[in-house]
Design a protein around this motif. Structure first.
Motif, PDB file in Angstrom:
ATOM      1  N   MET A 176       0.844  -1.194   0.000  1.00  9.32           N
ATOM      2  CA  MET A 176       0.000   0.000   0.000  1.00  9.32           C
ATOM      3  C   MET A 176       0.878   1.242   0.000  1.00  9.32           C
ATOM      4  SD  MET A 176      -3.030   1.091   2.680  1.00  9.32           S
ATOM      5  CE  MET A 176      -1.955   1.386   4.099  1.00  9.32           C
ATOM      6  N   ARG A 177       0.437   2.250  -0.754  1.00  8.76           N
ATOM      7  CA  ARG A 177       1.135   3.531  -0.772  1.00  8.76           C
ATOM      8  C   ARG A 177       0.342   4.551   0.038  1.00  8.76           C
ATOM      9  NH1 ARG A 177       3.960   5.370  -6.345  1.00  8.76           N
ATOM     10  NH2 ARG A 177       5.726   3.936  -6.203  1.00  8.76           N
ATOM     11  N   ALA A 179      -8.359   1.676   3.618  1.00  8.63           N
ATOM     12  CA  ALA A 179      -7.920   2.081   2.282  1.00  8.63           C
ATOM     13  C   ALA A 179      -8.452   1.169   1.184  1.00  8.63           C
ATOM     14  CB  ALA A 179      -6.390   2.107   2.234  1.00  8.63           C
ATOM     15  N   THR A 180      -8.718  -0.075   1.518  1.00 11.48           N
ATOM     16  CA  THR A 180      -9.135  -1.042   0.482  1.00 11.48           C
ATOM     17  C   THR A 180     -10.613  -1.374   0.531  1.00 11.48           C
ATOM     18  OG1 THR A 180      -8.518  -2.872   1.973  1.00 11.48           O
ATOM     19  CG2 THR A 180      -6.852  -2.097   0.427  1.00 11.48           C
ATOM     20  N   ALA A 181     -11.342  -0.744   1.451  1.00 12.31           N
ATOM     21  CA  ALA A 181     -12.775  -1.050   1.577  1.00 12.31           C
ATOM     22  C   ALA A 181     -13.528  -0.590   0.341  1.00 12.31           C
ATOM     23  CB  ALA A 181     -13.341  -0.360   2.815  1.00 12.31           C
ATOM     24  N   HIS A 202       4.866  -0.872   4.131  1.00 10.48           N
ATOM     25  CA  HIS A 202       4.136  -0.028   3.195  1.00 10.48           C
ATOM     26  C   HIS A 202       5.015   1.132   2.719  1.00 10.48           C
ATOM     27  CE1 HIS A 202       0.507  -2.251   4.142  1.00 10.48           C
ATOM     28  NE2 HIS A 202       0.786  -2.099   5.422  1.00 10.48           N
ATOM     29  N   ASP A 262      -2.662   5.068  -2.280  1.00 11.08           N
ATOM     30  CA  ASP A 262      -3.922   4.390  -1.992  1.00 11.08           C
ATOM     31  C   ASP A 262      -4.670   5.058  -0.841  1.00 11.08           C
ATOM     32  OD1 ASP A 262      -3.451   1.993  -3.772  1.00 11.08           O
ATOM     33  OD2 ASP A 262      -1.706   1.834  -2.437  1.00 11.08           O
ATOM     34  N   LEU A 263      -3.952   5.880  -0.074  1.00  9.49           N
ATOM     35  CA  LEU A 263      -4.513   6.526   1.111  1.00  9.49           C
ATOM     36  C   LEU A 263      -3.755   7.830   1.343  1.00  9.49           C
ATOM     37  CD1 LEU A 263      -6.377   6.211   3.702  1.00  9.49           C
ATOM     38  CD2 LEU A 263      -4.368   5.192   4.814  1.00  9.49           C
ATOM     39  N   VAL A 279      -9.433   8.710  -3.397  1.00  2.00           N
ATOM     40  CA  VAL A 279      -8.970   7.756  -2.385  1.00  2.00           C
ATOM     41  C   VAL A 279      -9.379   8.253  -1.003  1.00  2.00           C
ATOM     42  CG1 VAL A 279      -7.034   7.032  -3.825  1.00  2.00           C
ATOM     43  CG2 VAL A 279      -6.700   8.863  -2.141  1.00  2.00           C
ATOM     44  N   VAL A 291      -5.162  -0.261   6.578  1.00  3.14           N
ATOM     45  CA  VAL A 291      -5.136  -1.054   5.341  1.00  3.14           C
ATOM     46  C   VAL A 291      -6.568  -1.422   4.931  1.00  3.14           C
ATOM     47  CG1 VAL A 291      -4.410  -3.235   4.314  1.00  3.14           C
ATOM     48  CG2 VAL A 291      -2.827  -1.936   5.743  1.00  3.14           C
ATOM     49  N   ARG A 292      -7.363  -1.853   5.903  1.00  9.15           N
ATOM     50  CA  ARG A 292      -8.754  -2.202   5.603  1.00  9.15           C
ATOM     51  C   ARG A 292      -9.539  -0.975   5.131  1.00  9.15           C
ATOM     52  NH1 ARG A 292      -7.974  -5.836   9.993  1.00  9.15           N
ATOM     53  NH2 ARG A 292      -8.555  -4.237  11.510  1.00  9.15           N
TER      54      ARG A 292
END
Length: 377
Positions: free
Chosen positions: A1-2, A375-377, A29, A113-114, A133, A372-373
């Motif tokens: 993740m970035r 950012a990817t939800a 990350h 990503d965040l 994002v 992480v969750r």
């Protein structure tokens, strides 16, 4: 993740985010910090930093914004604020121009990503919205944002939002670093332990030795000496010889010649990390900055605060209400007030309680899986 960190170009807003940046980095990350001005000193923490406005004259920018907002400047000067509503407008004006544009340019080139941004820094919100994002607002002290960050974006960033096709607010998470017993938690926020970053350095041998009497740290932070000078220290020097304590003057790289001969129980030390100094101290006298207040609270050290503007009265109100600090104007300092730092059992007890409370809070590393969750939800 970035993860792109976008921070207000002040040390007091940038340094509180460094512990989380390193927690993410240590978990594997990729991290990039986007800031400018004094915020660039974060490169000393070993992070990769992008200057979002290398040609910007920050002093001139502040002067221009102040000239555009004379009523706000007058209100801030005449009546020190107990909330961030006025400062939020000033910061939004700062973020709406080349600093915001530069932050978006860095974000588009790096593709995070965040986005994690310092509290009330709408350049970070703008970048997250432009890329679509999620965003994380990272607190730095006791000031409450409430709905101000939304108002910044919708009411004061219209031109910037149009330039960057950033019409909608990003999904948002709030990280609150203040101990819950000292504030009303931010709505929907997550509380994380404040892990101070004050820089590294080689510690002087005397710091690890027993001073033989109580030691009191004295600091004015990074901004106050530039704006208001060393007046508070001059008041303190008048009374230091009457107090049985060693005063450690940690003012950074500042010319002290205007102070004349220092009292025998005052030790000038230039720059010294508060995280190393405070565990050896029985008290601290300071300007009321958020980073200093938070670092001292986490170390369990009683405080004497001399607030003079910005968010410093907010911090002083929180610390005195909790019982771990005293507050006064510099001209009201007395030997008795300074002695209370090392002799008042109630101050010491409240400071110890907050230190214990802080130790139970989840640390930055504990939040990494949740981010992480998110950012990817």
């Amino acid at each position: 993740m970035r993860v792109l960190f976008a921070t207000n170009p002040h040390i007091g807003h940038t340094f509180p985010t460094i512990a989380l940046a390193w927690a993410l980095r240590s978990a594997g990350h990729e991290v990039l910090l986007a800031t400018t001005g004094d915020g660039l000193t974060a490169a000393g923490a070993g992070l990769q930093v992008a200057d979002v406005a290398p040609d910007c004259d920050m002093a001139a920018l502040r002067t221009t914004i102040a000239a555009e907002c004379p009523d706000i400047v007058r209100r801030l000067t005449e009546n020190p604020p107990r909330d961030l509503s006025l400062m939020s407008v000033m910061w939004a004006r700062m973020a709406a121009g080349e600093l915001g544009d530069g932050t978006v340019e860095v974000a588009r080139a790096w593709r995070p990503d965040l986005v994690v941004h310092s509290q009330m820094w709408s350049a970070g919100t703008l970048a997250a919205a432009a890329l679509g994002v999620p965003a994380v607002s990272h607190g730095y002290g006791f000031a409450r944002s409430g709905d101000l960050e939304t108002a910044q974006f919708t009411d004061h960033m219209a031109d910037a939002r149009e330039r960057h096709t950033a019409a909608r607010l990003p999904a948002r998470l709030v990280l609150d670093v203040a101990p819950p017993s000292m504030v009303t938690p931010e709505p929907g926020g997550r509380t994380v332990r404040y892990v101070p970053y004050n820089g590294g350095g080689v510690l002087p041998p005397w710091l690890l030795e027993n001073p033989g009497r109580p030691r009191i740290a004295v600091t004015l932070g990074t901004m106050a000496p530039k704006l208001t000078g060393l007046g508070p220290v001059e008041h303190l020097f008048r009374h230091a010889p009457d107090v049985d304590a060693e005063f450690v003057l940690a003012l950074g790289d500042i010319d002290l010649s205007s102070l004349g001969d220092l009292p025998a129980n005052v030790r000038p030390c230039g720059w010294l990390p508060l995280g190393a100094l405070l565990p050896t101290c029985a008290g601290i006298v300071h300007h009321g900055g958020a980073g200093t207040t938070m670092t001292a609270a986490g170390a369990g050290v009683p405080q004497l605060m001399l607030p003079d503007g910005a968010d410093r009265h907010i911090n002083a109100d929180a610390a005195t209400a909790r019982g771990l600090a005293l507050a006064a104007a510099p001209e009201d300092l007395t030997p008795d007030l300074l002695r209370r730092l090392t002799e008042d059992d109630k101050l010491a007890h409240a400071a110890a309680e907050v230190r214990a409370e802080t130790a139970t809070l989840p640390g930055p590393a504990d939040l990494v899986p949740d981010l992480v969750r998110f950012a990817t939800a």
